[in-house]
Design a protein around this motif. Structure first.
Motif, PDB file in Angstrom:
ATOM      1  N   ALA A   1       0.846  -1.199   0.000  1.00 25.76           N
ATOM      2  CA  ALA A   1       0.000   0.000   0.000  1.00 25.76           C
ATOM      3  C   ALA A   1       0.880   1.247   0.000  1.00 25.76           C
ATOM      4  O   ALA A   1       1.879   1.310   0.710  1.00 25.76           O
ATOM      5  CB  ALA A   1      -0.925   0.012   1.211  1.00 25.76           C
ATOM      6  N   ARG A   2       0.494   2.217  -0.795  1.00 27.22           N
ATOM      7  CA  ARG A   2       1.232   3.482  -0.870  1.00 27.22           C
ATOM      8  C   ARG A   2       0.540   4.590  -0.082  1.00 27.22           C
ATOM      9  O   ARG A   2       1.140   5.612   0.215  1.00 27.22           O
ATOM     10  CB  ARG A   2       1.411   3.889  -2.324  1.00 27.22           C
ATOM     11  N   ARG A   3      -0.748   4.399   0.238  1.00 25.19           N
ATOM     12  CA  ARG A   3      -1.481   5.405   1.006  1.00 25.19           C
ATOM     13  C   ARG A   3      -2.608   4.728   1.784  1.00 25.19           C
ATOM     14  O   ARG A   3      -3.058   3.645   1.430  1.00 25.19           O
ATOM     15  CB  ARG A   3      -2.024   6.510   0.115  1.00 25.19           C
ATOM     16  N   LEU A   4      -3.038   5.420   2.843  1.00 25.44           N
ATOM     17  CA  LEU A   4      -4.123   4.936   3.684  1.00 25.44           C
ATOM     18  C   LEU A   4      -5.178   6.026   3.772  1.00 25.44           C
ATOM     19  O   LEU A   4      -4.841   7.174   4.062  1.00 25.44           O
ATOM     20  CB  LEU A   4      -3.587   4.579   5.073  1.00 25.44           C
ATOM     21  N   GLU A   5      -6.411   5.659   3.512  1.00 23.76           N
ATOM     22  CA  GLU A   5      -7.534   6.602   3.590  1.00 23.76           C
ATOM     23  C   GLU A   5      -8.462   6.194   4.725  1.00 23.76           C
ATOM     24  O   GLU A   5      -8.593   5.012   5.041  1.00 23.76           O
ATOM     25  CB  GLU A   5      -8.329   6.615   2.284  1.00 23.76           C
ATOM     26  N   LEU A   6      -9.132   7.203   5.331  1.00 22.08           N
ATOM     27  CA  LEU A   6     -10.094   6.954   6.399  1.00 22.08           C
ATOM     28  C   LEU A   6     -11.069   8.107   6.477  1.00 22.08           C
ATOM     29  O   LEU A   6     -10.872   9.144   5.841  1.00 22.08           O
ATOM     30  CB  LEU A   6      -9.359   6.769   7.742  1.00 22.08           C
ATOM     31  N   ASN A   7     -12.125   7.910   7.253  1.00 22.63           N
ATOM     32  CA  ASN A   7     -13.059   9.000   7.519  1.00 22.63           C
ATOM     33  C   ASN A   7     -13.425   8.978   8.993  1.00 22.63           C
ATOM     34  O   ASN A   7     -13.324   7.945   9.659  1.00 22.63           O
ATOM     35  CB  ASN A   7     -14.295   8.919   6.620  1.00 22.63           C
ATOM     36  N   THR A   8     -13.796  10.145   9.522  1.00 17.53           N
ATOM     37  CA  THR A   8     -14.149  10.279  10.926  1.00 17.53           C
ATOM     38  C   THR A   8     -15.115  11.444  11.081  1.00 17.53           C
ATOM     39  O   THR A   8     -15.216  12.299  10.204  1.00 17.53           O
ATOM     40  CB  THR A   8     -12.879  10.489  11.787  1.00 17.53           C
ATOM     41  N   PHE A   9     -15.813  11.471  12.182  1.00 20.95           N
ATOM     42  CA  PHE A   9     -16.739  12.560  12.476  1.00 20.95           C
ATOM     43  C   PHE A   9     -16.101  13.528  13.459  1.00 20.95           C
ATOM     44  O   PHE A   9     -15.176  13.172  14.197  1.00 20.95           O
ATOM     45  CB  PHE A   9     -18.049  12.016  13.056  1.00 20.95           C
ATOM     46  N   GLY A  10     -16.627  14.746  13.515  1.00 22.66           N
ATOM     47  CA  GLY A  10     -16.092  15.770  14.395  1.00 22.66           C
ATOM     48  C   GLY A  10     -16.114  15.378  15.862  1.00 22.66           C
ATOM     49  O   GLY A  10     -15.273  15.821  16.636  1.00 22.66           O
ATOM     50  N   PHE A  11     -17.057  14.531  16.280  1.00 21.84           N
ATOM     51  CA  PHE A  11     -17.126  14.104  17.673  1.00 21.84           C
ATOM     52  C   PHE A  11     -16.234  12.889  17.938  1.00 21.84           C
ATOM     53  O   PHE A  11     -16.135  12.425  19.065  1.00 21.84           O
ATOM     54  CB  PHE A  11     -18.572  13.792  18.099  1.00 21.84           C
TER      55      PHE A  11
ATOM     56  N   PRO B   1     -10.861  13.774  14.524  1.00 22.30           N
ATOM     57  CA  PRO B   1     -10.119  14.393  13.423  1.00 22.30           C
ATOM     58  C   PRO B   1      -8.751  14.933  13.852  1.00 22.30           C
ATOM     59  O   PRO B   1      -7.762  14.782  13.125  1.00 22.30           O
ATOM     60  CB  PRO B   1     -11.037  15.515  12.930  1.00 22.30           C
ATOM     61  N   GLY B   2      -8.654  15.524  15.030  1.00 19.63           N
ATOM     62  CA  GLY B   2      -7.372  16.040  15.503  1.00 19.63           C
ATOM     63  C   GLY B   2      -6.340  14.939  15.737  1.00 19.63           C
ATOM     64  O   GLY B   2      -5.142  15.134  15.508  1.00 19.63           O
ATOM     65  N   PHE B   3      -6.790  13.792  16.171  1.00 15.95           N
ATOM     66  CA  PHE B   3      -5.922  12.627  16.384  1.00 15.95           C
ATOM     67  C   PHE B   3      -5.243  12.244  15.078  1.00 15.95           C
ATOM     68  O   PHE B   3      -4.030  12.038  15.033  1.00 15.95           O
ATOM     69  CB  PHE B   3      -6.783  11.479  16.928  1.00 15.95           C
ATOM     70  N   TYR B   4      -6.017  12.159  13.996  1.00 17.21           N
ATOM     71  CA  TYR B   4      -5.445  11.758  12.705  1.00 17.21           C
ATOM     72  C   TYR B   4      -4.513  12.834  12.149  1.00 17.21           C
ATOM     73  O   TYR B   4      -3.462  12.523  11.592  1.00 17.21           O
ATOM     74  CB  TYR B   4      -6.556  11.415  11.708  1.00 17.21           C
ATOM     75  N   GLU B   5      -4.879  14.105  12.313  1.00 14.85           N
ATOM     76  CA  GLU B   5      -4.001  15.186  11.853  1.00 14.85           C
ATOM     77  C   GLU B   5      -2.667  15.138  12.589  1.00 14.85           C
ATOM     78  O   GLU B   5      -1.609  15.305  11.991  1.00 14.85           O
ATOM     79  CB  GLU B   5      -4.689  16.539  12.048  1.00 14.85           C
ATOM     80  N   LYS B   6      -2.702  14.898  13.903  1.00 13.81           N
ATOM     81  CA  LYS B   6      -1.493  14.825  14.719  1.00 13.81           C
ATOM     82  C   LYS B   6      -0.582  13.690  14.241  1.00 13.81           C
ATOM     83  O   LYS B   6       0.644  13.778  14.367  1.00 13.81           O
ATOM     84  CB  LYS B   6      -1.880  14.618  16.184  1.00 13.81           C
ATOM     85  N   LEU B   7      -1.157  12.653  13.667  1.00 15.54           N
ATOM     86  CA  LEU B   7      -0.378  11.499  13.204  1.00 15.54           C
ATOM     87  C   LEU B   7      -0.026  11.583  11.720  1.00 15.54           C
ATOM     88  O   LEU B   7       0.371  10.590  11.118  1.00 15.54           O
ATOM     89  CB  LEU B   7      -1.141  10.206  13.506  1.00 15.54           C
TER      90      LEU B   7
ATOM     91  N   GLY C   1     -19.223  17.687  11.717  1.00 18.64           N
ATOM     92  CA  GLY C   1     -18.706  17.438  10.379  1.00 18.64           C
ATOM     93  C   GLY C   1     -18.304  15.986  10.179  1.00 18.64           C
ATOM     94  O   GLY C   1     -18.093  15.244  11.140  1.00 18.64           O
ATOM     95  N   HIS C   2     -18.215  15.601   8.915  1.00 15.48           N
ATOM     96  CA  HIS C   2     -17.725  14.276   8.499  1.00 15.48           C
ATOM     97  C   HIS C   2     -16.480  14.553   7.672  1.00 15.48           C
ATOM     98  O   HIS C   2     -16.553  15.229   6.652  1.00 15.48           O
ATOM     99  CB  HIS C   2     -18.789  13.562   7.678  1.00 15.48           C
ATOM    100  N   TYR C   3     -15.318  14.029   8.109  1.00 16.86           N
ATOM    101  CA  TYR C   3     -14.044  14.391   7.521  1.00 16.86           C
ATOM    102  C   TYR C   3     -13.345  13.193   6.890  1.00 16.86           C
ATOM    103  O   TYR C   3     -13.404  12.085   7.417  1.00 16.86           O
ATOM    104  CB  TYR C   3     -13.144  15.024   8.592  1.00 16.86           C
ATOM    105  N   PHE C   4     -12.653  13.448   5.791  1.00 13.97           N
ATOM    106  CA  PHE C   4     -11.964  12.419   5.024  1.00 13.97           C
ATOM    107  C   PHE C   4     -10.474  12.729   5.012  1.00 13.97           C
ATOM    108  O   PHE C   4     -10.071  13.852   4.716  1.00 13.97           O
ATOM    109  CB  PHE C   4     -12.519  12.370   3.599  1.00 13.97           C
ATOM    110  N   PHE C   5      -9.666  11.707   5.353  1.00 12.80           N
ATOM    111  CA  PHE C   5      -8.227  11.889   5.507  1.00 12.80           C
ATOM    112  C   PHE C   5      -7.455  10.878   4.664  1.00 12.80           C
ATOM    113  O   PHE C   5      -7.935   9.781   4.381  1.00 12.80           O
ATOM    114  CB  PHE C   5      -7.814  11.689   6.971  1.00 12.80           C
ATOM    115  N   VAL C   6      -6.215  11.251   4.316  1.00 10.42           N
ATOM    116  CA  VAL C   6      -5.299  10.366   3.603  1.00 10.42           C
ATOM    117  C   VAL C   6      -3.894  10.589   4.146  1.00 10.42           C
ATOM    118  O   VAL C   6      -3.551  11.701   4.577  1.00 10.42           O
ATOM    119  CB  VAL C   6      -5.343  10.586   2.078  1.00 10.42           C
ATOM    120  N   LYS C   7      -3.102   9.521   4.113  1.00  7.20           N
ATOM    121  CA  LYS C   7      -1.686   9.628   4.478  1.00  7.20           C
ATOM    122  C   LYS C   7      -0.893   8.802   3.487  1.00  7.20           C
ATOM    123  O   LYS C   7      -1.238   7.652   3.209  1.00  7.20           O
ATOM    124  CB  LYS C   7      -1.449   9.097   5.888  1.00  7.20           C
ATOM    125  N   GLU C   8       0.156   9.411   2.947  1.00  6.39           N
ATOM    126  CA  GLU C   8       1.060   8.688   2.064  1.00  6.39           C
ATOM    127  C   GLU C   8       1.956   7.803   2.922  1.00  6.39           C
ATOM    128  O   GLU C   8       2.540   8.280   3.899  1.00  6.39           O
ATOM    129  CB  GLU C   8       1.899   9.654   1.229  1.00  6.39           C
TER     130      GLU C   8
END
Length: 136
Positions: A92-102, A105-111, A127-134
């Protein structure tokens, strides 16, 4: 016209639906693996884990959970890092996920995850947020 009944699914039906979709997806992306992880305490009790999978170069995290009495001690980050390493080892070259504001989201940004989409508000004013990490 064929007769059928639509009803709430139990766990066995839900698993069968997921298996059916995985089977369909394999026709297009045959390189697929389950990446799910479970964490148990010394007493054997499930205290965390994740539901995730890989399709080719894309890993997707569906659910990450840590028992309430184990939160705040870094276990969620350890699970996520283990998932990232496992996914990368499998190509895998990237990992995608989604999370809600409650949720976290800050946990994933910190990582190191980058937000690439949002629906605001999505549910209950959150909110409903979508994240990716290379990964490489």
């Amino acid at each position: 016209m064929e007769a059928y009944v639509i009803r709430p699914a139990g766990e066995p039906e839900s698993e069968a639906v997921h298996a059916g979709l995985r089977g369909y997806n394999r026709a297009f992306v045959p390189d697929m693996e389950d990446l799910s992880l479970a964490v148990t305490g010394e007493d054997g009790r499930l205290i965390g884990g994740c539901d995730a999978f890989r399709m080719g170069e894309l890993a997707m995290l569906d659910v990450l959970w840590v028992a309430e009495d184990h939160r705040g001690a870094g276990l969620g980050a350890r699970i996520l890092r283990a998932l990232e390493a496992r996914a990368a080892r499998q190509g895998a070259r990237r990992l995608e996920l989604n999370t809600f504001g409650f949720q976290a989201p800050g946990f994933y940004e910190k990582l190191g995850y980058r937000r690439f989409g949002a629906v605001e508000p999505a549910v209950g004013g959150y909110g409903h947020y979508f994240f990716v990490k290379e990964l490489c």
